[in-house]
Design a protein around this motif. Structure first.
Motif, short mmCIF file in Angstrom:
data_model
loop_
_atom_site.label_atom_id
_atom_site.label_comp_id
_atom_site.label_asym_id
_atom_site.label_seq_id
_atom_site.Cartn_x
_atom_site.Cartn_y
_atom_site.Cartn_z
N ASP A 146 0.82 -1.21 0.00
CA ASP A 146 0.00 0.00 0.00
C ASP A 146 0.85 1.26 0.00
OD1 ASP A 146 -2.33 -1.49 0.05
OD2 ASP A 146 -2.42 -1.52 2.25
N ALA A 147 0.24 2.33 -0.48
CA ALA A 147 0.92 3.62 -0.47
C ALA A 147 1.03 4.13 0.96
CB ALA A 147 0.15 4.62 -1.32
N SER A 148 2.15 4.76 1.25
CA SER A 148 2.34 5.40 2.55
C SER A 148 1.75 6.80 2.49
CB SER A 148 3.82 5.50 2.89
OG SER A 148 4.40 4.23 2.97
N GLU A 149 0.88 7.11 3.43
CA GLU A 149 0.33 8.45 3.50
C GLU A 149 1.24 9.30 4.36
OE1 GLU A 149 -3.85 8.95 4.24
OE2 GLU A 149 -4.25 6.93 3.47
N CYS A 150 1.61 10.46 3.84
CA CYS A 150 2.50 11.35 4.56
C CYS A 150 2.21 12.78 4.10
CB CYS A 150 3.96 10.96 4.33
SG CYS A 150 4.47 10.97 2.59
N PHE A 151 3.14 13.68 4.35
CA PHE A 151 2.99 15.07 3.94
C PHE A 151 4.24 15.52 3.19
CE2 PHE A 151 -0.15 14.54 7.16
CZ PHE A 151 -1.20 15.31 6.71
N SER A 152 4.05 16.47 2.31
CA SER A 152 5.15 17.06 1.55
C SER A 152 5.00 18.57 1.61
CB SER A 152 5.11 16.57 0.10
OG SER A 152 3.93 17.01 -0.55
N ILE A 153 5.99 19.25 1.06
CA ILE A 153 6.00 20.71 1.06
C ILE A 153 6.24 21.20 -0.36
CG2 ILE A 153 7.22 22.76 1.89
CD1 ILE A 153 8.07 20.70 4.27
N THR A 154 5.34 22.02 -0.85
CA THR A 154 5.56 22.67 -2.13
C THR A 154 6.15 24.05 -1.82
OG1 THR A 154 3.72 21.51 -3.15
CG2 THR A 154 4.52 23.48 -4.27
N PHE A 155 7.33 24.29 -2.37
CA PHE A 155 8.09 25.51 -2.12
C PHE A 155 8.07 26.35 -3.41
CE2 PHE A 155 12.79 26.91 -2.39
CZ PHE A 155 12.51 28.21 -2.01
N TYR A 156 7.30 27.44 -3.37
CA TYR A 156 7.26 28.39 -4.49
C TYR A 156 8.21 29.54 -4.18
CZ TYR A 156 2.97 26.31 -6.38
OH TYR A 156 2.05 25.45 -6.93
#
Length: 191
Positions: A146-156
Motif C-alpha cells: 500500500d501507499a504510505s500516507e504522509c505530507f510534503s512541502i511545495t516551495f514556491y
C-alpha cells in the motif's frame, strides 16, 4: 523578503503522489536521492544552474530532504499579490520537498519546518522576492504494498524585476537564502 506558509490537507486539496508520470509519459518522477546522475534528465536543471545546484544539494547524502518535482518559468502577467513589488517581470519556480526519512514526513514536522523557514526568510534583507511554503498530503508508492500516507512541502519562489535578468537574479538570491535557511533548520532540528 516576503515569506509565508499555508497548509492544504483537505480532501479536495492537491495531493502529491510519488512516483508520478505525466499523461504522455514525457516527464516523470526521478529519484535524485538514490540516483543523483538523473539530475541531467531534468530540463529545468539543465537550463537553470541555480535550480540544478539546489536540487543537487537537496538530494545529496548530507541533506535530510529530497525532491519530487520542480519547474521554473517567467511571466510579465502579475496578479494582486505581485503588485506590491511594482516590477514588470516575475521569474518563478516550485520544488516539491519531502523529508528523506518517511517517518519525518508527518504533518507536525512539515508544519514546524515551513513555519521556521518563513520566519527566517522574513528576517532576510529587503529583496524583491517572495517565498511560499505549502504543506500538502502525499501518497508515496515507492514501497511494496500500500501507499504510505504522509505530507510534503511545495516551495514556491518568485523574483521580481524590471526585466527578466533582474527578476532571475533576485530569484537566485532568494533561492540561496531559502537553501541556507533550510540548512540551518536541518542542522538545529537534527532531522
Amino acid at each position: 523578503m516576503l515569506a509565508e506558509w499555508i497548509v492544504e490537507p483537505g480532501p479536495n486539496d492537491p495531493v502529491l503522489e510519488i512516483p508520478w508520470r505525466s499523461e504522455d509519459g514525457s516527464v516523470r518522477f526521478l529519484d535524485l536521492k538514490r540516483q543523483p546522475e538523473l539530475l541531467l534528465e531534468i530540463p529545468e536543471a539543465c537550463t537553470c544552474e541555480e535550480l540544478a545546484s539546489f536540487l543537487d544539494w537537496a538530494n545529496s547524502p548530507d541533506s535530510q530532504i529530497e525532491t519530487a518535482k520542480c519547474d521554473v518559468w517567467s511571466t510579465s502577467e502579475m496578479d494582486a499579490d505581485d503588485e506590491v513589488f511594482g516590477e514588470a517581470v516575475k521569474f518563478s519556480s516550485y520544488v516539491d520537498l519531502l523529508f528523506a526519512s518517511l517517518a519525518r514526513n508527518s504533518f507536525p514536522e512539515c508544519e514546524r519546518f515551513v513555519q521556521t523557514l518563513a520566519r527566517m526568510l522574513r528576517q532576510a534583507p529587503d529583496l524583491s522576492s517572495a517565498a511560499q511554503f505549502i504543506v500538502r498530503r502525499c501518497l508515496d508508492h515507492r514501497q511494496e504494498g500500500d501507499a504510505s500516507e504522509c505530507f510534503s512541502i511545495t516551495f514556491y519562489l518568485h523574483g521580481y524585476g524590471a526585466d527578466l535578468q533582474e527578476a532571475q537574479q533576485r530569484w537566485a538570491i532568494g533561492l540561496t537564502l531559502a537553501q541556507n535557511a533550510m540548512k540551518q533548520y536541518l542542522r538545529s532540528a537534527k532531522v
